[in-house]
Motif scaffolding. Structure first.
Motif, PDB file in Angstrom:
ATOM      1  N   VAL A  65      -8.501   7.672  -4.585  1.00 35.76           N
ATOM      2  CA  VAL A  65      -8.597   6.519  -5.319  1.00 35.76           C
ATOM      3  C   VAL A  65      -7.106   6.246  -6.129  1.00 35.76           C
ATOM      4  O   VAL A  65      -6.631   5.118  -6.025  1.00 35.76           O
ATOM      5  CB  VAL A  65      -9.500   6.367  -6.459  1.00 35.76           C
ATOM      6  N   LEU A 109      -4.289   4.990  -3.580  1.00 34.16           N
ATOM      7  CA  LEU A 109      -4.590   3.518  -3.221  1.00 34.16           C
ATOM      8  C   LEU A 109      -3.812   2.595  -4.291  1.00 34.16           C
ATOM      9  O   LEU A 109      -3.965   1.308  -4.076  1.00 34.16           O
ATOM     10  CB  LEU A 109      -6.051   3.291  -3.160  1.00 34.16           C
ATOM     11  N   ASN A 110      -3.759   3.156  -5.535  1.00 34.44           N
ATOM     12  CA  ASN A 110      -3.033   2.343  -6.482  1.00 34.44           C
ATOM     13  C   ASN A 110      -1.913   2.915  -7.302  1.00 34.44           C
ATOM     14  O   ASN A 110      -1.785   2.869  -8.398  1.00 34.44           O
ATOM     15  CB  ASN A 110      -4.378   2.096  -7.635  1.00 34.44           C
ATOM     16  N   GLU A 160       1.115   1.980  -7.351  1.00 36.06           N
ATOM     17  CA  GLU A 160       2.141   0.916  -8.012  1.00 36.06           C
ATOM     18  C   GLU A 160       1.698   0.752  -9.481  1.00 36.06           C
ATOM     19  O   GLU A 160       2.351   0.860 -10.264  1.00 36.06           O
ATOM     20  CB  GLU A 160       2.046  -0.432  -7.399  1.00 36.06           C
ATOM     21  N   TRP A 161       0.279   0.538  -9.565  1.00 34.43           N
ATOM     22  CA  TRP A 161      -0.315   0.424 -11.069  1.00 34.43           C
ATOM     23  C   TRP A 161      -0.244   1.708 -11.952  1.00 34.43           C
ATOM     24  O   TRP A 161       0.320   1.725 -12.956  1.00 34.43           O
ATOM     25  CB  TRP A 161      -1.695  -0.030 -11.033  1.00 34.43           C
ATOM     26  N   LYS A 171       7.490   0.459 -11.600  1.00 33.94           N
ATOM     27  CA  LYS A 171       6.343   0.248 -10.611  1.00 33.94           C
ATOM     28  C   LYS A 171       6.903   0.964  -9.322  1.00 33.94           C
ATOM     29  O   LYS A 171       6.137   1.391  -8.228  1.00 33.94           O
ATOM     30  CB  LYS A 171       6.317  -1.152 -10.103  1.00 33.94           C
ATOM     31  N   SER A 221       6.513   5.678  -7.337  1.00 35.73           N
ATOM     32  CA  SER A 221       5.519   6.014  -6.864  1.00 35.73           C
ATOM     33  C   SER A 221       5.328   7.452  -6.595  1.00 35.73           C
ATOM     34  O   SER A 221       4.178   8.105  -6.373  1.00 35.73           O
ATOM     35  CB  SER A 221       5.248   5.163  -5.612  1.00 35.73           C
TER      36      SER A 221
END
Length: 416
Positions: free
Chosen positions: A99, A102-103, A105-106, A115, A118
């Motif tokens: 999970v 999949l996120n 950037e946040w 941002k 990564s």
């Protein structure tokens, strides 16, 4: 009990002396290759990892210590608990990694305020997994009263982590990325080796009913543990939000050095919890704990006095004038760590399974610490954060002592 305690405690303390010694040696290296802001990010990633560890696994490791230690020499019962909890731990962290990616950037913005970081976010998530598995294997050793294997594992993992990190920083100039890769490689390598050695405990079919039994015990502790974390680490969160990553870096240096006190407290904690649960029926246990409290008090006074004398010269040796506030902050945080660790000697609420009261205490002090940080940081900067942490630690210890004495008296004699 006291003889066994000091033997195991000595092993845990020596191991932590080794691991913290390595960390102390690595500290000037970190400060040489990482900017003040990057060091702040590293500490923030570590702090967030503590929250993640509690939430993701629902504190099931605490159930392992509680139930496996009480099983004495019954390997079938021990295997049942260990297999169920390990499976749960691996599954939840694998889900986190999936999970999380999949996120990214946040997560990058949350951890680094950028941002585009990564890669840092990805490595941070994987490092959480590595730490969790490594920690879980040491919990299995501890619950079986195998202090030697638990301490040796921690020491080897620290050595490998530091060696790999040093190579990645000095030869490849990888910065924060190198530090996180070092953590992942060092922790995973020893964790997998431990799992192989411990296969007799976990290489059995996990039982869902056993997991539910363990989670019923541990889940209420999640809120409690989060309260402890916020009572201890709300300062980092609030400094990042109210001040800057540079301020967080300076505060983090003092906080990192203050964890040297954990050489005392972790040794006590690692040896004490399994011993208490395995000797609940011994009428001499409260008396033994009462003696240990007095020993701890003397040791705490010595640690505080030493930190007052050595804070400035040590930090001056490690850093530059950019960290001028760190020595005074260090003394406050050392005192805070010692005060907060005093709860170890008052296990009444855990023994009586009054985890809802324990959760209430920790939530209260955690929220109180958050409020104190907001009020004091705005007026006193990073000093306000340090004082907020100390005040909340004192309140937490007083409440733990008061309620623990109702169920398992240590300071007063039990009534017949």
């Amino acid at each position: 009990m006291i003889k066994k305690f000091f033997k195991d405690s000595a092993l845990y303390t020596l191991a932590n002396l080794f691991t913290k010694g390595i960390a102390f040696v690595m500290l000037p290296i970190y400060l040489s290759y990482l900017s003040k802001e990057e060091y702040g990010v590293l500490d923030y990633i570590t702090t967030v990892g503590m929250v993640v560890a509690v939430v993701i696994t629902l504190e099931v490791a605490q159930a392992v210590i509680r139930f496996v230690a009480a099983a004495q020499d019954d390997i079938n019962i021990k295997s049942k608990y260990i297999s169920a909890s390990l499976t749960f731990c691996v599954f939840t962290y694998a889900l986190l990694v999936f999970v999380g990616h999949l996120n990214l950037e946040w997560i990058s913005e949350f951890l680094t305020e950028n941002k585009q970081d990564s890669e840092i976010a990805s490595l941070a998530i994987i490092s959480y997994f590595a730490f969790s598995i490594m920690y879980f294997t040491t919990v299995i050793y501890r619950s079986n009263l195998n202090a030697k294997s638990a301490t040796l594992s921690s020491a080897i993992a620290a050595a490998i982590t530091s060696l790999v990190t040093l190579i990645l920083l000095s030869y490849f100039d990888m910065g924060l990325t190198g530090v996180l890769l070092g953590i992942i490689i060092g922790q995973f390598s020893v964790a997998f080796y431990n799992l192989f050695l411990l296969r007799k405990f976990w290489f059995v079919k996990p039982e869902f009913s056993t997991l539910i039994e363990m989670l019923r015990f541990s889940t209420p502790l999640v809120v409690s543990s989060l309260g402890v974390i916020f009572a201890t680490f709300a300062d980092r969160f609030m400094i990042k939000e109210m001040l800057s990553l540079s301020d967080l870096g300076e505060y983090s240096l003092a906080a990192r050095l203050s964890t040297g006190v954990v050489l005392l407290t972790i040794g006590f904690q690692s040896a004490l919890a399994p011993l208490i649960y395995s000797r609940l029926e011994d009428p001499n246990t409260p008396k033994s704990l009462r003696k240990l409290v007095s020993y701890y008090l003397v040791a705490a006074i010595v640690f505080i006095a030493t930190s007052f004398l050595l804070a400035s010269p040590v930090i001056s040796l490690l850093t530059t004038e950019d960290y001028a506030k760190a020595p005074d902050v260090l003394v406050i945080l050392v005192t805070s760590v010692l005060v907060s660790s005093g709860y170890l000697f008052f296990p009444g609420l855990s023994i009586a399974k009054k985890t809802h009261i324990l959760a209430g205490i920790n939530i209260f002090t955690g929220v109180g610490n958050l409020i104190l940080n907001v009020l004091l940081i705005s007026k006193f900067g990073i000093f306000g954060a340090a004082y907020a942490t100390l005040i909340s630690a004192i309140i937490s210890l007083i409440l733990n002592m008061y309620f623990s004495e109702k169920y398992f008296p240590i300071l007063r004699k039990q009534s017949n």
